[in-house]
Design a protein around this motif. Sequence first.
Motif, PDB file in Angstrom:
ATOM      1  N   ALA A 169       6.488   4.750   1.308  1.00  0.00           N
ATOM      2  CA  ALA A 169       5.200   4.566   0.642  1.00  0.00           C
ATOM      3  C   ALA A 169       5.293   5.067  -0.797  1.00  0.00           C
ATOM      4  O   ALA A 169       5.843   6.147  -1.051  1.00  0.00           O
ATOM      5  CB  ALA A 169       4.102   5.306   1.396  1.00  0.00           C
ATOM      6  N   PRO A 170       4.776   4.314  -1.760  1.00  0.00           N
ATOM      7  CA  PRO A 170       4.921   4.654  -3.185  1.00  0.00           C
ATOM      8  C   PRO A 170       4.402   6.027  -3.569  1.00  0.00           C
ATOM      9  O   PRO A 170       4.928   6.668  -4.484  1.00  0.00           O
ATOM     10  CB  PRO A 170       4.121   3.554  -3.893  1.00  0.00           C
ATOM     11  N   ALA A 171       3.358   6.501  -2.875  1.00  0.00           N
ATOM     12  CA  ALA A 171       2.740   7.775  -3.252  1.00  0.00           C
ATOM     13  C   ALA A 171       3.484   8.992  -2.697  1.00  0.00           C
ATOM     14  O   ALA A 171       3.214  10.118  -3.107  1.00  0.00           O
ATOM     15  CB  ALA A 171       1.289   7.815  -2.786  1.00  0.00           C
ATOM     16  N   PRO A 283      12.473  16.512  -6.789  1.00  0.00           N
ATOM     17  CA  PRO A 283      11.791  16.258  -5.512  1.00  0.00           C
ATOM     18  C   PRO A 283      10.299  15.963  -5.642  1.00  0.00           C
ATOM     19  O   PRO A 283       9.727  15.308  -4.764  1.00  0.00           O
ATOM     20  CB  PRO A 283      12.026  17.560  -4.729  1.00  0.00           C
ATOM     21  N   ALA A 284       9.664  16.410  -6.726  1.00  0.00           N
ATOM     22  CA  ALA A 284       8.228  16.187  -6.890  1.00  0.00           C
ATOM     23  C   ALA A 284       7.901  14.813  -7.469  1.00  0.00           C
ATOM     24  O   ALA A 284       6.732  14.437  -7.570  1.00  0.00           O
ATOM     25  CB  ALA A 284       7.632  17.275  -7.784  1.00  0.00           C
ATOM     26  N   THR A 285       8.908  14.055  -7.847  1.00  0.00           N
ATOM     27  CA  THR A 285       8.697  12.739  -8.455  1.00  0.00           C
ATOM     28  C   THR A 285       8.185  11.731  -7.428  1.00  0.00           C
ATOM     29  O   THR A 285       8.745  11.624  -6.332  1.00  0.00           O
ATOM     30  CB  THR A 285      10.012  12.211  -9.052  1.00  0.00           C
ATOM     31  N   PRO A 286       7.154  10.963  -7.743  1.00  0.00           N
ATOM     32  CA  PRO A 286       6.665   9.943  -6.797  1.00  0.00           C
ATOM     33  C   PRO A 286       7.722   8.869  -6.529  1.00  0.00           C
ATOM     34  O   PRO A 286       8.517   8.518  -7.414  1.00  0.00           O
ATOM     35  CB  PRO A 286       5.450   9.342  -7.518  1.00  0.00           C
ATOM     36  N   ILE A 287       7.735   8.351  -5.322  1.00  0.00           N
ATOM     37  CA  ILE A 287       8.667   7.280  -4.948  1.00  0.00           C
ATOM     38  C   ILE A 287       8.508   6.078  -5.865  1.00  0.00           C
ATOM     39  O   ILE A 287       9.493   5.404  -6.217  1.00  0.00           O
ATOM     40  CB  ILE A 287       8.448   6.868  -3.484  1.00  0.00           C
ATOM     41  N   GLN A 288       7.285   5.777  -6.289  1.00  0.00           N
ATOM     42  CA  GLN A 288       7.068   4.636  -7.180  1.00  0.00           C
ATOM     43  C   GLN A 288       7.874   4.790  -8.462  1.00  0.00           C
ATOM     44  O   GLN A 288       8.480   3.826  -8.948  1.00  0.00           O
ATOM     45  CB  GLN A 288       5.587   4.487  -7.507  1.00  0.00           C
TER      46      GLN A 288
END
Length: 314
Positions: A169-171, A283-288
């Motif tokens: 999921a992007p978020a 690690p805190a970067t959004p998947i999007q």
Amino acid sequence: MRTLWIVLVCLCACKRHHPVQRSVHDDAGGPALQTFAEGMAALCAGKPNDAAYFKSHVMNPEVITLYEAIGDISPAKRAERIRVAVAKANLGSCALLEKMLAVPAANAPAVTGLGLVELAPHALAISATDAGIVVDAKPTQLASLEQTLTAIAKAKPGGTLVRVQLVLAPALTAQVLLQLADAIDKAGFKDLALVVNADGVSRAIPFTHQDVATGRGVRPEVAISATTLRLYSGDGSEGTQDKPKATVASPAELAAALNELAVRRWHGKRTDDDRRLYVTVDPATPIQRVADVLAVVRAMPDGGELFPQIALTK
């Protein structure tokens, strides 16, 4: 595609309660069994949400059985089964298959970029959302993921050689990606791909999970965070982590910096080692954000090669 499977349930019920309808009429007016090819042709001509059409036109038992068997498998495997059936029926095309392939994956990031590949039909599918992790349609806990994957590898044709396709999921944050990649790697799988949606269809971005120290040559690296993208190299000749060669904000700017590096450094003559890009992710970067970056590092907008081999660093 949920509606399509509801249609198939109706078909199955029709088969049980009205067996005399499993035939069509020939030109002389007598009953004639619908062949597999005729059944597939009728199926391919239909629309996923037209229950009346399927009930009245799809009568071959083998075609119905085919759909009964694929209702609970991944979209990529489902499409592959249909593709095999279309070939068996010797059909030149299948409009229904094209509609299935055009349906984008749910909960996958939408991106713009070249160098994306088709989904692997026999891949092991892993999805992750706020609701949890699902492996081959079965909910799985992160703590037991490695054990689950190891068991699957022992039973699955191809074992650990099959591709693992991740629908994230992007978020979600990259922490999920890193945890999944670590468990997948420990289970023995080496061929991974992030599923994305591009131009209205699902595609994949292949990558491996590899330590930069195992590489050779320049070893270009990109560090992804929510606000910056830093480019440097493992050997220090193209900047270091503390003093990167380039620090940019957007994926497009990164693609331009990678193109400048590739042209200046190798002049179009590169080894496989020089085609690999090592990627570290906050690690805190959004998947999007991660997907947006990975979508542009394999190829330039004009189709020119950048770094087609992506290695997510351990």
